[in-house]
Design an enzyme around this catalytic site. Structure first.
Site, PDB file in Angstrom:
ATOM      1  N   SER A 678      63.126  45.360 113.071  1.00 13.42           N
ATOM      2  CA  SER A 678      62.178  46.439 113.338  1.00 13.42           C
ATOM      3  C   SER A 678      62.518  47.252 114.587  1.00 13.42           C
ATOM      4  O   SER A 678      61.866  48.253 114.868  1.00 13.42           O
ATOM      5  CB  SER A 678      60.748  45.889 113.426  1.00 13.42           C
ATOM      6  OG  SER A 678      60.561  45.253 114.656  1.00 13.42           O
ATOM      7  N   LYS A 721      51.271  45.042 116.737  1.00 16.12           N
ATOM      8  CA  LYS A 721      52.131  45.936 117.522  1.00 16.12           C
ATOM      9  C   LYS A 721      51.322  47.088 118.101  1.00 16.12           C
ATOM     10  O   LYS A 721      51.491  47.464 119.268  1.00 16.12           O
ATOM     11  CB  LYS A 721      53.255  46.493 116.646  1.00 16.12           C
ATOM     12  CG  LYS A 721      54.322  45.458 116.307  1.00 16.12           C
ATOM     13  CD  LYS A 721      55.301  46.030 115.310  1.00 16.12           C
ATOM     14  CE  LYS A 721      56.468  45.071 115.073  1.00 16.12           C
ATOM     15  NZ  LYS A 721      57.361  45.560 114.021  1.00 16.12           N
TER      16      LYS A 721
END
Ligand SMILES: Nc1ncnc2c1ncn2[C@@H]1O[C@H](COP(=O)(O)OP(=O)(O)OP(=O)(O)O)[C@@H](O)[C@H]1O
Ligand SMILES: [Mg+2]
Length: 793
Positions: A678, A721
């Site tokens: 990611s 996140k």
């Protein structure tokens, strides 16, 4: 000749008594005794004085430790043994009493002794008495097997009661003190009476022995000596009318076995073991092992169960009482409970709460126990690496005990607790066997009604237990275990949620713990917010709870002396109490920098901000990666570089820009291992920033996987996140378009403050993130007009 005093070397005797007129062999070993013996042998008459020690274990006995009456003897034979000891044969002559003692120059003790006259004249009465004793002795000799009556008989002098008594005394098996007692009995008549007493007791003992023997023989399959002796002691106790001390204990265990409600086979096994225990000497090591085993068998729950609460509405109420928010989670828990109730024999799924620390996984499990009326036990699997920890050691191991499953069940005391398997993702495996295999058996509804612990060695039914597991991350849970679990993911809390949890749960809980009265302590929201922003940085509320506790502890200390207090805690007071803030509330870089991009990562502790730095230097096109990057992350760094190269012309770069550059990509905070794809777009952005010299917007954070062609692919952990970005004060987020769905999970208060950019390609990322105008050079057709900014959510 009578009452004569003599000066003789002394040899103390251990555990034996020599009588006058008796021949006795023994080995002399002590140095002083050997020297005494040598002095004797050097003398004309070879006389020596033998006196028995009170305690045979004493090596160098003083006069007080020696019986004062002994026997004068002559040494008739001596033989030096190879080990320096001397074997001697002595003949007892007369009783004598020690008058004084001297240290002889030869290194031994010599004594002055006076002979004791013991002669009496034979009367018809004594004669008769002796005849009777012969009879008794004959009986004794025949019963005791160890002496030939005829042999002894031939040495008995019926015309000398004194010698008769001494000869007899030396032939019966009595203890050394008893023999000494006979030696000290001067009057032969009295000595004969004592002999009669002793003989009668011995005969009775042999009789008891015989009775026992016949009893014992029947039970003695294993012909164990210990067993035999123990039976003997017991029978002797019975004979004496004394109750066996251990019978109480055995009885108690028997009762416990009776009451434990064990299944038939287990009860049989326990009863059998009890029989074995009964047969062992009470203090032996084996008995301890046996006793412990039975204690374990009777102390695990076999039947006792808590009455379960089946009221779903009540369960809901309890879950709400214990936890703020978590609506979806609670709903799933209630569904799970409802399903379990519908099915008679609930087979299958085990709940597994997955999420960062301090989000309430453990406490939800506790709450479920409360909501279902079950007991709660917890087993932390973190660091468990040995199958035996789960399943126990076989009893043949020294110090063996049951495994943790059985130990917790004992603690629960009921057959149907909520059993929390905490940190299933932290289990490891080594040469001692795989604990997850054992755990699998525990969790498998097909098998767990007959779980076997190596120590208990009987089947144990775990099927009524409600197992709940927790983990920080899913991917390290062993796959076969994961298959049995219904994973419920918990993410971190937002600022607002934390505030609410703090206000409604943590403050009241901690205030009660510190013994502070609610009416007198007010904690303002600004105080809690200050704790959230400046003293903690976490996904959950574990540290918040701790900080609240420490604020209240400090207050408690200040008010402890006052009976009348009232305290209001606000932001300022928090700083006063806790000192300098531990965290800056904003983690944003001070200014936009070249070659530095902010990514969002997902780790065990929730979402994290992860900067990526790129440094260029003159070189030959090597790519260096540092910061403990995993394989997948390294690959995505290479993919990012390939993307930049393929787009070089588009960004006004020399197509060969990379040939004479060395590129270094670094992801700081090297202690945390990082992996996953990611960070792809973050690395590409930092790289481009470095080569184009255009800085990255400082309030921009991003996450997304990159392909070689610059496509942006979706990633996991979006909610955590974004919460991390919010905690750090980053407001602009670039996300893969395919993650759009995840935005629904973001609480409104956070969503409102943020600007989300959903992208499909890296080209879009570049335009959003870099602070500068990208002037397309060639091919012109590609970018004639500036790219439309993507939709903002
Ligand atoms: N939603 C909530 N409402 C009220 N209290 C909460 C909530 N979430 C967590 N807490 C409290 O926070 C503390 C920490 O939670 P808990 O110990 O359950 O964390 P955890 O998820 O098990 O963490 P770890 O992974 O470190 O074991 C507990 O006191 C718990 O009661
Ligand atoms: Mg926990």
């Amino acid at each position: 000749m009578s009452n004569q005093t003599l000066h003789l070397p002394l040899v103390p005797l251990r555990d034996m008594v020599v009588f006058p007129s008796m021949m006795a062999p023994f080995v002399v070993g002590r140095r002083a005794s050997i020297l005494a013996l040598e002095a004797t042998l050097a003398s004309n008459e070879k006389k020596i004085f033998l006196a028995t020690q009170k305690d045979p274990k004493v090596d160098d006995p003083s006069m007080e430790e020696i019986y004062p009456i002994g026997v004068i003897a002559t040494v008739v034979q001596n033989l030096k043994l190879p080990n320096q000891n001397v074997k001697v044969m002595v003949e007892g002559l007369t009783r004598a009493e020690i008058l004084s003692q001297h240290e002889s120059a030869g290194g031994y003790t010599s004594v002055v002794v006076r002979e004791i006259d013991t002669k009496i004249t034979l009367t018809p009465e004594i004669s008769q008495y002796m005849t009777k004793l012969v009879e008794i002795f004959e009986q004794y000799a025949k019963m005791s097997h160890h002496l030939a009556f005829e042999g002894v008989m031939s040495t008995l002098k019926l015309d000398d009661p004194d010698r008769f008594a001494d000869t007899l005394a030396s032939h019966i098996l009595i203890t050394t003190p008893e023999k000494q007692q006979l030696l000290e009995t001067i009057s032969p008549y009295e000595r004969l009476q004592k002999l009669q007493d002793f003989l009668e007791v011995e005969i009775e003992k042999i009789n008891i022995d015989k009775r026992i023997n016949s009893k014992v023989k029947k039970q003695m399959e294993r012909a164990q000596k210990e067993y035999y002796l123990n039976e003997k002691i017991k029978a002797i106790h019975n004979e004496l009318g004394r109750k066996d001390d251990r019978s109480d204990e055995i009885e108690e265990l028997r009762q416990k076995i009776e009451e434990a409600g064990m299944p038939k086979e287990t009860k049989e096994k326990a009863t059998q073991e009890l029989k074995r225990l009964e047969a062992m000497p009470g203090v032996s090591a084996e008995a301890t092992v046996s006793r412990n085993y039975i204690e374990w068998l009777v102390s695990v729950p076999w039947k006792k169960s808590s009455k379960e609460i089946k009221d779903i509405e009540l369960a809901e109420q309890i879950l709400n009482e214990d936890h703020y928010g978590l609506e979806k989670i609670k709903e799933r828990i209630l569904e799970f409970l409802a399903v379990r109730q519908l099915i008679k024999q609930p087979k299958g799924t085990i709940l597994c709460f997955v999420g960062p620390p301090g989000v309430g996984k453990t406490s939800l499990a506790k709450s479920i126990a409360r909501a279902t009326g079950r007991k709660f036990v917890r087993l932390s699997l973190g660091g468990v690496r040995d199958e035996a920890e789960i399943r126990g050691h076989r009893r043949t191991y020294i110090g063996a005990f049951p495994g943790q499953i059985i130990q917790r069940m004992k603690k629960a005391g009921t057959v149907n607790p909520v059993f929390l398997l905490d940190e299933v993702d932290k289990m490891s495996m080594d040469f001692r066997g795989d604990p997850s295999a054992a755990l699998l058996e525990v969790l498998d509804p097909e098998q767990n009604n007959s779980f076997t612990d190596h120590y208990l060695d009987v089947e144990y039914d775990l099927s009524k237990v409600m197992f709940i597991a927790t983990a920080n991350v899913v991917h390290t849970i062993p796959a076969p275990l994961k298959d049995r679990m219904e994973i419920i993911s918990l993410s971190g809390y937002t600022h607002l949620e934390k505030l609410a949890i703090g206000r409604q749960f943590l403050v009241p809980k901690q205030r009660a713990e510190q013994g502070l009265e609610e009416a007198r302590i007010t904690i303002e929201d600004t105080a809690i917010e200050e704790l959230i922003d400046s003293y903690t940085r976490e996904a959950g509320v574990r540290n918040l709870e701790r900080e609240v506790g420490s604020v209240l502890r400090k207050v408690a200390r200040q008010v402890v002396k006052k009976s009348d207090y009232e305290v209001t805690i606000d932001r300022k007071k928090v700083r006063e109490l806790l000192g300098k803030p531990k965290f800056r509330s904003q983690q944003i870089h001070d200014k936009a920098e070249i070659g530095l991009a902010t990514g969002l990562a997902w780790t065990e502790v929730g979402g994290e901000i992860l900067s990526t730095e790129v440094a260029l230097s003159r070189g030959k096109g090597t790519l260096t990666l540092t910061g403990k990057l995993g394989d997948v992350m390294q690959e995505s760094a290479r993919a990012a570089l390939s993307y930049v190269r393929s787009r070089a012309e588009l960004f006004g770069l020399d197509p060969d820009f990379h040939a004479n550059l060395d590129i270094h990509i670094h992801v700081p905070e090297g202690a945390i291992p990082k992996d996953g794809p990611s960070a792809g777009i973050t690395m590409a952005t930092a790289l481009l920033s470095a080569v184009t010299k255009m800085p990255v917007h400082r309030d921009m954070a991003m996450t997304g996987e990159i392909t070689l062609r610059g496509k942006v692919l979706p990633v996991g952990g979006v909610k955590d996140k974004i919460l991390a970005a919010a905690r750090a004060g980053l407001t602009k987020i670039i996300l893969p378009a395919e993650n759009e769905r995840d935005l629904e999970d973001i609480p409104a208060d956070v969503r409102e403050k943020m600007e989300f950019h959903l992208v499909e390609s890296m080209d879009e990322v570049v335009i959003l993130a870099l602070d500068g105008t990208i002037v397309p050079l060639t091919p012109k057709e590609k970018l004639t007009e500036p790219i439309e900014p993507p939709i903002t959510h």
